[in-house]
Scaffold this active site. Structure first.
Site, PDB file in Angstrom:
ATOM      1  N   ARG A 140       5.311 -12.800   9.575  1.00 24.23           N
ATOM      2  CA  ARG A 140       5.958 -11.540   9.247  1.00 24.23           C
ATOM      3  C   ARG A 140       7.296 -11.447   9.981  1.00 24.23           C
ATOM      4  NH1 ARG A 140       3.854  -6.324   9.546  1.00 24.23           N
ATOM      5  NH2 ARG A 140       2.042  -7.107   8.517  1.00 24.23           N
ATOM      6  N   LYS A 162       4.474   0.627   9.790  1.00 20.48           N
ATOM      7  CA  LYS A 162       4.576   1.866   9.002  1.00 20.48           C
ATOM      8  C   LYS A 162       4.005   3.049   9.762  1.00 20.48           C
ATOM      9  CE  LYS A 162       3.108   0.121   4.982  1.00 20.48           C
ATOM     10  NZ  LYS A 162       2.521   0.058   3.644  1.00 20.48           N
ATOM     11  N   GLU A 184       0.862  -1.170   0.000  1.00 22.69           N
ATOM     12  CA  GLU A 184       0.000   0.000   0.000  1.00 22.69           C
ATOM     13  C   GLU A 184       0.904   1.227   0.000  1.00 22.69           C
ATOM     14  OE1 GLU A 184      -2.811   0.365   3.237  1.00 22.69           O
ATOM     15  OE2 GLU A 184      -3.458   2.326   2.490  1.00 22.69           O
TER      16      GLU A 184
END
Ligand code: ATP
Ligand code: MG
Length: 567
Positions: free
Chosen positions: A267, A277, A43
């Site tokens: 992850r 982020k 994104e």
């Protein structure tokens, strides 16, 4: 199909995703005659970090291993947080890591197709316009132990839904007043299947579609369908999407479209590192760091500026493998990958970070000798260079000790040490200022001991230290970077504190060093070793011709292990 694991030269072990992929291609009817197609789907709401690098290596790696393709797809469905700056930085970072996408796509390219598919769901009775507010929707959703309740709008007719959805799209309704929801099962133990929202109303300007749309698809509705449109065979994502998989599958099945297989992996989390982020953005906007590319950031752009190599990041991702369960990788593993690669590739130079003057009392006043210095003992092709030697030199302050213990093999009063590539010197006199600080060491040198000048030079002393000639040395700014967080798990802050309270107040120190003349000429971006100290990179932005500014990439050895051992 040959796999690197079958190549005896390779150290690659098949990871569990590769094993699954091989099974699928061997067994699945729908994959016969096809090759693997993957995608990396960021994104564009921030810069890429080391966790993304893991996903990039995995997705591009699978395509390469099995002779398929990998797309770069921007998952740009939430215009309020996205921008072209992020789009550009992501492309640059993927390329810098050494990967080239086969196709560049944007989820926003599929807005019309997604809208058409939403109409199909409505027509077939699988979606409805819901007037519940966000808060009401939460109340209706139920809990882990209780099923949800059906929305009072769930049984609207197809015609009514078509009309309302069209008017949603036309901008007739205010934000937050209506949504389009899939009609699945409010009693499902999986929350994702309790009539998930497909569209919300948002009067936001999109960085690519402008003001064309005022309804935007939710992640779950956009993601799998984008995969399907692109013919993604394996949609690799992180574990938190495992319980979204039934919804992913429901959409493909209900729409009767190409059905990619979603596969989840753990992850990447790194010790002493913040990876979300949102938090990285906070560090930037609140100026705890100097930007997304601050050399202390775990972003790809930060690592690039710091001097990490793409090879070392790829090697790191390969070393840690692909896990099925969440864990934390020691940041040392990354730092060691960087050291390993730089040890093979970085030329050695002499730099003195905390200088103390040495005068050779028996060396001719105006003499300068050009000594031959090897650039990289690990790489003969790196050649050698000239290193000027003269009467006045600088050595590291820590290489001299006045009241030294017997195990101290560097310089001490009356003691001898070898100057690298040069002579053995002996400390004859220590000069101090009025505060007692050592300001000069008067030494004698033994002219018979020049390095490499034959058997008489082989007289042995226990220590060798580095030095820079004062008359030809240059001054350079050096930035010592250390870990940005003091805590091993910075995101786990105690009550009433945040991850910001774990920031290391000494993560950046600026020094002025004396460097040998050859170092003053290196180009911005060059990575070097300062002998006996660490690896440094000439900063790409702040270096000037003839006046590099150096970022410390990593110390020669791990200093944190020593600190931990003392505690
Ligand atoms: P963050 O939680 O840091 O904001 P994200 O998952 O929201 O990250 P995206 O831009 O959606 O960021 O991620 C793009 C791809 O990178 C996704 O497929 C995601 O699963 C993967 N990814 C993100 N963070 C990690 C990580 N720490 N380890 C491995 N893969 C990751
Ligand atoms: Mg995301």
């Amino acid at each position: 199909m040959t796999h690197p694991a079958e190549n005896p030269e390779s150290h690659h072990h098949k990871n569990f995703i590769e094993i699954e992929v091989e099974k699928d291609f061997a067994n699945k009817e729908s994959l016969q005659g096809k090759t693997i197609q993957t995608r990396f789907p960021p994104e564009p709401n921030g810069y890429l970090h080391i966790g993304h690098a893991k996903s990039i290596c995995l997705n591009f790696g699978l395509a390469k291993t099995y002779g398929g393709k990998c797309n770069l797809r921007f998952d740009d469905t939430n215009p309020s947080k996205e921008s072209q700056e992020y789009v550009d930085s992501i492309q640059r970072d993927v390329r810098w890591l050494g990967f080239q996408w086969d196709n560049l796509f944007y989820a926003s390219d599929y807005f019309q197709q997604l809208y058409d598919w939403a109409l199909q769901l409505i027509r077939e009775g699988h979606a409805y316009v819901c007037d519940l507010s966000a808060e009401q929707m939460r109340e209706y959703r139920g809990t882990l132990t209780e099923p949800g309740k059906n929305s009072p709008y769930r049984d609207r007719t197809v015609d009514e839904n078509m009309d309302l959805f069209f008017r949603m799209k036309s901008g007739e309704f205010a934000e937050g007043t209506r949504t389009l929801r899939a009609k699945i099962d409010m009693g499902s133990p999986n929350f994702n299947l309790r009539d998930p929202v497909l569209y919300r109303i948002m009067n936001a300007h999109h960085h690519r579609t402008g003001n064309d749309w005022c309804i935007y698809p939710m992640y779950d509705w956009a993601h799998g369908q984008s995969d399907s449109i692109e013919g993604i065979t394996h949609s690799i994502c992180t574990l938190e999407f495992e319980n979204h998989r039934p919804l992913y599958d429901w959409f493909c099945k209900t729409l009767r479209i190409f059905h990619p297989r979603q596969v989840e992996f753990a992850r990447l989390n790194l010790s002493y590192t913040v990876m979300s982020k949102r938090k990285l953005l906070q560090l930037v906007t609140e100026k705890h760091v100097e930007g997304w590319d601050d050399p202390r950031m775990p972003t790809i752009s930060g690592y690039r500026r710091r001097g990490y190599t793409p090879e070392s990041i790829r090697n790191f991702c390969e070393t840690i493998g692909v896990a099925r369960f969440n864990g934390v990788i020691d940041v040392l593993v990354l730092e060691n990958a960087v050291r390993d690669h730089l040890n093979k590739t970085a030329s050695r130079y002499m730099a003195i970070l905390d200088p103390v003057k040495v005068t050779l009392i028996n060396y001719p006043d105006d003499q300068v000798e050009e000594l031959e210095a090897v650039n990289n003992p690990e790489d003969p092709a790196a050649g050698s260079r000239k290193l000027p030697f003269s009467k006045t030199l600088f050595i590291e302050r820590e290489d001299f000790m006045e009241n030294a213990p017997s195990k101290f093999f560097r310089l001490k009063p009356g003691g001898e040490v070898r100057l690298r590539y040069a002579y053995i010197i002996k400390c004859e006199e220590v000069i101090k200022d009025s505060s007692g600080k050592v300001i000069e060491l008067k030494c004698s040198y033994d002219p018979q001991t020049k390095s490499g000048s034959g058997p008489s030079a082989e007289r042995k002393v226990k220590g060798t230290i580095h030095w820079v000639s004062a008359s030809t040395g240059h001054c350079a700014e050096v930035r010592l970077y250390d870990r940005l967080f003091l805590s091993e798990t910075p995101e786990e802050a105690p009550e009433a504190k945040t991850f910001l309270d774990n920031i290391n107040p000494n993560s950046k120190t600026v020094l002025h060093a004396v460097i040998e003349p050859a170092l003053a000429q290196i180009l911005p971006g060059t990575r070097v070793q300062f002998e006996r100290n660490g690896y440094y990179c000439a900063d790409q932005i702040d270096s000037k011709p003839g006046a590099p500014v150096f970022n410390r990439i990593v110390t020669l050895k791990d200093t944190w292990a020593k600190i931990a051992a003392k505690e």
